[in-house]
Design a protein around this motif. Structure first.
Motif, PDB file in Angstrom:
ATOM      1  N   GLU B 529      69.979  47.241   6.055  1.00 58.63           N
ATOM      2  CA  GLU B 529      70.785  47.769   7.167  1.00 58.63           C
ATOM      3  C   GLU B 529      71.793  46.738   7.680  1.00 58.63           C
ATOM      4  O   GLU B 529      72.888  47.086   8.104  1.00 58.63           O
ATOM      5  CB  GLU B 529      69.884  48.215   8.311  1.00 58.63           C
ATOM      6  CG  GLU B 529      69.253  49.570   8.030  1.00 58.63           C
ATOM      7  CD  GLU B 529      68.454  50.097   9.202  1.00 58.63           C
ATOM      8  OE1 GLU B 529      68.561  49.531  10.319  1.00 58.63           O
ATOM      9  OE2 GLU B 529      67.729  51.079   8.993  1.00 58.63           O
ATOM     10  N   SER B 530      71.413  45.493   7.641  1.00 55.92           N
ATOM     11  CA  SER B 530      72.347  44.451   8.098  1.00 55.92           C
ATOM     12  C   SER B 530      73.558  44.374   7.169  1.00 55.92           C
ATOM     13  O   SER B 530      74.679  44.169   7.608  1.00 55.92           O
ATOM     14  CB  SER B 530      71.664  43.092   8.125  1.00 55.92           C
ATOM     15  OG  SER B 530      70.489  43.179   8.884  1.00 55.92           O
ATOM     16  N   GLN B 532      74.591  46.851   5.296  1.00 54.80           N
ATOM     17  CA  GLN B 532      75.387  48.072   5.528  1.00 54.80           C
ATOM     18  C   GLN B 532      76.346  47.855   6.694  1.00 54.80           C
ATOM     19  O   GLN B 532      77.507  48.242   6.638  1.00 54.80           O
ATOM     20  CB  GLN B 532      74.474  49.266   5.838  1.00 54.80           C
ATOM     21  CG  GLN B 532      73.772  49.819   4.618  1.00 54.80           C
ATOM     22  CD  GLN B 532      72.686  50.809   4.970  1.00 54.80           C
ATOM     23  OE1 GLN B 532      72.355  50.989   6.148  1.00 54.80           O
ATOM     24  NE2 GLN B 532      72.123  51.447   3.959  1.00 54.80           N
ATOM     25  N   ARG B 533      75.835  47.225   7.709  1.00 54.10           N
ATOM     26  CA  ARG B 533      76.661  46.956   8.891  1.00 54.10           C
ATOM     27  C   ARG B 533      77.811  46.006   8.538  1.00 54.10           C
ATOM     28  O   ARG B 533      78.960  46.231   8.907  1.00 54.10           O
ATOM     29  CB  ARG B 533      75.784  46.353   9.983  1.00 54.10           C
ATOM     30  CG  ARG B 533      76.360  46.424  11.378  1.00 54.10           C
ATOM     31  CD  ARG B 533      75.400  45.807  12.392  1.00 54.10           C
ATOM     32  NE  ARG B 533      74.118  46.479  12.443  1.00 54.10           N
ATOM     33  CZ  ARG B 533      72.934  45.854  12.612  1.00 54.10           C
ATOM     34  NH1 ARG B 533      72.880  44.544  12.767  1.00 54.10           N
ATOM     35  NH2 ARG B 533      71.821  46.538  12.650  1.00 54.10           N
TER      36      ARG B 533
END
Lengths: 476, 548
Positions: B529-530, B532-533
């Motif tokens: 997720e990091s 993706q961010r």
């Protein structure tokens, strides 16, 4: 297809003096509270969007720090530019794309060959007759001012579109902004959670989409475009797997990155950050909420018009326009295509007029019931009218030297007819009104100084209205 | 010699015209214009105006710009890494050739040209439009001479499914629309305003307009009398139509007025009416695409130059009327002559422009930018919808169906006619299992209609929202194979950061940039997720959204 935009001269102005239509003498239909009207009076507070409040205020609070840093100059507040006494706050343009026949709508010529098969009916205003296919609008005539003597030299769709959206004929050296873009530029509110200028409709015709756009003001002032039925763009909601917290985090990383490293492309980063801040405000939930027509009663949604058993997309777009101005949107254009009836004019006009009749009349009643009519100018117009001659395909061709538009709300004086055409409906017989005069009237209603200038990127000053334009005193 | 057949044809054509008109000035032996000539004539302008040009663009900037201009998308990360590492002194020219030969170039340019020729309106999309676009694609693949292409399009008669070039005449159909469109597109001249009225300062009179339109007095559209249909690959049926020339017919100009109603056909600015032939439109087509035409080659060169340089020598590109002063008269004239004398070919002209010093400058970010018409700094152009779409798909590793994407070029800034059709197909039609270890095994075939609909936006704010929230971005982060590959194949956070920069921005991060993201990632160095961010931030950066 003949082009009929040549005009030899204005007709003799001494033919007949204009008679101002009497105003407000009687009210056969009842101006307020028509019995079958499914509109509940409104409490008056703008934007009762309670569901969204939690999310919105949450996002606002959390983004406040970021946003205030992001907001660069350039957006001016309403109060600096406009006359505070002006009543008009918003404008809804009902755009009859292709050019509606004036003779078959607001300037009937019964009993003549040119008049076609439609009959004229009486309206709530004595002396004003309109086409028989506008019965509901006829009941609202006290709100409406019909101008029957609009005259323009341009009978080509693309060029006339430009003229009627910008107030200026096309010029090679300058691309003029549309009226909606000028209003957005001049009176945009800093913290708006909705775009100032929205276009509802499909873009038909040729590639000249600049008629809707920001012109020399830049495409930042182009309209936010929604489909003809007001389809909600998916980009107004977060995608799967992203919630407010994640979005906030992303924005924080992004703004940190841009602030530190954005200079790679020079000043573009500031522009982009401003746009991103604006887009973030549009995601607060209020815009999305406004687009949700399910908030309206079934009866009201139906009243905006049915088409083949379904709700007419044009009517629904008009309802959406009302919801948008209710939330402070300055300019909404709702486009209705199909008026370019070189063939089968009467068949197609009848169908279109029924749609206009339902949507336009309900819009007026709806705005009035919510106390918004005084502050919302509704313009019904297209790029030109259509010929008095009926061609061999039962069609009417382009005709720009004399045609009609209809106005309501926004502080105008209704219940009147301005100007007239000759007995055929071919030329202006009294009180010619130029397109510049129309725009001068619109901007005066909005409280703007007509001498105000905008500047092209090259620094050339351009007045918001062509200097020949004079506001129409009989309307204001 | 790469295209002997076409060269031969254009030789014959030129020879034929030379004989017809006895124009001895046509010398096929005129020396080719070189990049050095272009550089010299451009820098003369800098000297005259006392302007210091911007610094040269580095390899990463050059590659990205070239890729966006020729293929409409950012480069592959592997391609970028290899190009940056390459030491050959002529790697830029070689990369240009590689791209020009690619199918992607032909597809992207077919999209660009169909937008110019047909317009952006949704109402013009139809199966005939796809056929027309495919016809253009074939032409660009073979570098068909542009005079030949213009002649074919303007003169085309026949059924749409046999002769897709007729789509142009079908689309504009009415004489006055055809007249305005051909003058604007092929000659770079706006005559449309003269349709209705004289402009006091414009050289075109209403007579000019209507006598030009008279060439289209016999152009007609017919449908199959048996109600024949033709079908596309999916089995959908369409009415079969054709464009043909009628034996007689005139353009009715005005219902009344002091002027004669019917005017004889006359070329623009010609003193006398044209000599009548059987097929009037063909006569016009020949005149427009001829070597003698004063505007055709100029209009083409000006438009192509502006595609790469941000503006034409004459700006805007459709204002080539006599009074217009080109910013670099000598260079413009010589480019035009070179183009016309050597077969009206697109690719050599592109090679010349992209190899020039002016094209290879950086975009000058300090202080005031020099006047754009001096070409002393690279333009910074916001990506078009199509470039944005193609680049996000490219950067994230999303497969798409190219035929559909090509149509995006023509529908940009307009609305889809039937948004309902988007519901016919599931949003994620065939999401592959994401268990694959290597990039490439993880891919989704997109249901194109959804994305097309999303990417039809008109204002920059809508474009920002696309990069925030569109399904393309969202899918690209969730299932695009680039990020999957980064997580699966690369261990160190710094190297992951480097690769994502190559994907999105076609360059390596600076030390400061790497440190910024490294710091943000330090608590969750293996959390997808990091990344993706992080990837989302790069895709939303100012830099990503511009061709610079």
């Amino acid at each position: 297809m003949p082009c009929s935009c040549h005009r030899d001269s204005f007709p003799d102005p001494s033919l007949e003096p204009r008679r101002g239509a009497p105003r407000g003498l009687h009210d056969p239909c009842g101006q307020r509270g028509i019995p079958d009207l499914p509109i509940e009076p409104h409490c008056g507070a703008p934007g009762p969007l309670h569901e969204s409040c939690t999310r919105r205020s949450f996002l606002n609070l959390s983004l406040k720090g970021t946003l205030s840093l992001w907001l660069a100059g350039g957006i001016r507040a309403r109060s600096e530019e406009t006359d505070p006494k002006a009543r008009m706050r918003s404008c809804i343009l009902l755009w009859m794309d292709g050019g509606a026949s004036h003779i078959d709508s607001f300037d009937p010529k019964p009993g003549r060959d040119e008049g076609g098969p439609f009959q004229a009916i009486r309206t709530a205003v004595s002396g004003l007759r309109v086409c028989e296919h506008l019965p509901n609008l006829a009941k609202e005539a006290r709100e409406i001012a019909v101008i029957r003597s609009v005259t323009s030299p341009i009978a080509d769709h693309g060029l006339a579109n430009y003229l009627m959206h910008t107030g200026y004929p096309p010029e090679e050296s300058v691309e003029h902004p549309a009226m909606g873009s000028m209003l957005a530029h001049l009176v945009q509110e800093e913290s708006a959670e909705l775009p100032p200028y929205v276009f509802l409709g499909d873009v038909y015709g040729d590639a000249n989409s600049s008629r809707f756009g920001g012109g020399f003001l830049g495409d930042r002032f182009a309209p936010f475009t929604l489909g003809s039925g007001g389809q909600v763009p998916v980009t107004l909601s977060f995608p799967e797997g992203v919630d407010d917290a994640e979005f906030r985090q992303r924005i924080r990383w992004l703004s940190g990155y841009e602030k530190r490293f954005g200079r790679r492309l020079g000043d573009l980063s500031e522009v982009q950050q401003e746009l991103q801040a604006q887009a973030t405000r549009y995601l607060s939930g209020r815009f999305l909420e406004t687009l949700n027509l399910d908030k309206e009663s079934e009866a009201l949604r139906d009243a905006y018009g049915m088409l083949e058993g379904e709700r007419d997309s044009f009517g629904q777009a008009c309802l959406l326009a009302r919801r948008l101005v209710e939330q402070g949107v300055q300019f909404v254009e709702v486009s209705l295509p199909g008026w370019d009836t070189h063939e089968e004019n009467f068949r197609d006009h009848e169908a279109l007029l029924h749609r206009v009749d339902a949507a336009f009349s309900t819009l007026l009643r709806d705005l009035r019931a919510r106390g918004l009519l005084e502050s919302t100018l509704v313009i019904w117009m297209g790029e030109f009218g259509r010929t008095p001659e009926i061609n061999e395909n039962r069609g009417r061709d382009h005709h720009s030297t004399a045609f009609s538009i209809a106005l309501a709300g926004g502080g105008i004086r209704g219940a009147q007819v301005v100007g007239k055409t000759d007995e055929r409906g071919g030329e202006v017989a009294d009180r010619p009104v130029s397109v510049a005069d129309l725009f001068a009237t619109f901007f005066t209603l909005a409280g703007l100084d007509l001498k105000q200038e905008l500047y092209t990127p090259e620094g050339r000053p351009v007045r918001i209205v062509d200097k020949t334009g004079e506001a129409m005193s009989e309307l204001i | 010699m790469r295209y002997p057949r076409f060269l031969l044809i254009s030789l014959l054509l030129l020879a034929g015209q030379a004989i017809q008109t006895v124009a001895p000035r046509l010398s096929l032996a005129s020396p080719r214009l070189t990049t050095a000539d272009v550089d010299r004539l451009i820098s003369a302008g800098w000297k005259r105006e006392h302007v210091t040009p911007s610094s040269p663009a580095n390899d990463a900037e050059f590659l990205r710009r070239l890729s966006l201009d020729l293929r409409g998308r950012v480069p592959d990360p592997t391609e970028a890494a290899e190009f940056l590492a390459g030491e050959s002194p002529n790697k830029r020219a070689r990369k240009t050739d590689e791209m020009l030969q690619s199918e992607e170039f032909a597809g992207y340019w077919a999209g660009l040209y169909s937008q110019v020729l047909i317009g952006k309106a949704i109402a013009d999309r139809s199966y005939g439009f796809y056929l027309f676009q495919e016809y253009l694609r074939q032409a660009f693949l073979k570098d068909k001479p542009l005079d030949r292409l213009a002649y074919e399009i303007l003169s085309a008669d026949g059924w749409i499914d046999r002769k897709p070039a007729v789509f142009f005449n079908y689309r504009w159909r009415d004489p006055q629309d055809l007249a305005a469109a051909t003058a604007r597109i092929f000659l770079g001249v706006q005559i449309r305003c003269a349709q209705c009225h004289h402009h006091p300062f414009d050289r075109w009179k209403t007579e000019d307009f209507w006598s030009y339109a008279a060439f289209y007095g016999r152009t007609a559209i017919g449908y199959s009398e048996q109600g024949e249909k033709f079908t596309d690959g999916d089995g959908s049926e369409y009415d079969r139509y054709r464009v043909y020339e009628e034996a007689e017919g005139e353009v009715d100009r005005l219902p009344s007025g002091q002027h004669p109603k019917v005017l004889p056909a006359r070329f623009l600015a010609a003193p006398e009416p044209a000599v009548e032939t059987q097929h009037r439109r063909r006569l016009l087509a020949r005149w427009i695409a001829s070597h003698q035409n004063p505007w055709f080659a100029r209009a083409q060169v000006n438009r192509i130059w502006s595609h790469f340089m941000g503006r034409g020598f004459i700006h805007p590109v459709d204002s080539l009327t006599e009074g217009a002063k080109p910013s670099h008269p000598e260079l413009f004239n010589r480019l035009v002559r070179d183009f016309a004398d050597h077969g009206f070919r697109l690719k050599p002209l592109i090679r010349l422009i992209t190899a020039s010093r002016a094209y290879s400058l950086d975009c000058h970010t300090d202080g005031d930018r020099p006047k754009e018409e001096l070409f002393a700094a690279a333009p910074r152009r916001r990506m078009t919808n199509q470039q944005l779409f193609l680049s996000i798909a490219q950067a994230t590793g999303i497969e798409y169906d190219r035929k559909e994407v090509a149509t995006l070029a023509a529908t940009e800034n307009s609305e889809m006619e039937n948004p309902e059709t988007a519901e016919d197909q599931p949003a994620e039609s065939s999401t592959a299992e994401s268990g694959g270890e290597s990039p490439g095994e993880v891919a989704i075939t997109m249901s194109e209609t959804d994305y097309l609909y999303e990417f039809n936006v008109t204002s920059p704010i809508e474009s920002v929202l696309l990069r925030f929230n569109s399904s393309l971005v969202s899918h690209g982060l969730l299932v695009g194979w680039q990020l999957q590959g980064v997580m699966g194949n690369i261990e160190k956070p710094e190297e992951r950061i480097d690769w994502l920069f190559l994907c999105a921005l076609s360059r390596y991060p600076t030390d400061g940039e790497r440190a910024y993201f490294f710091d943000l990632l330090k608590d969750t160095p293996d959390d997808v997720e990091s990344y993706q961010r992080l990837f989302w931030v790069l895709l939303n950066s100012t830099e990503f959204g511009y061709n610079h």
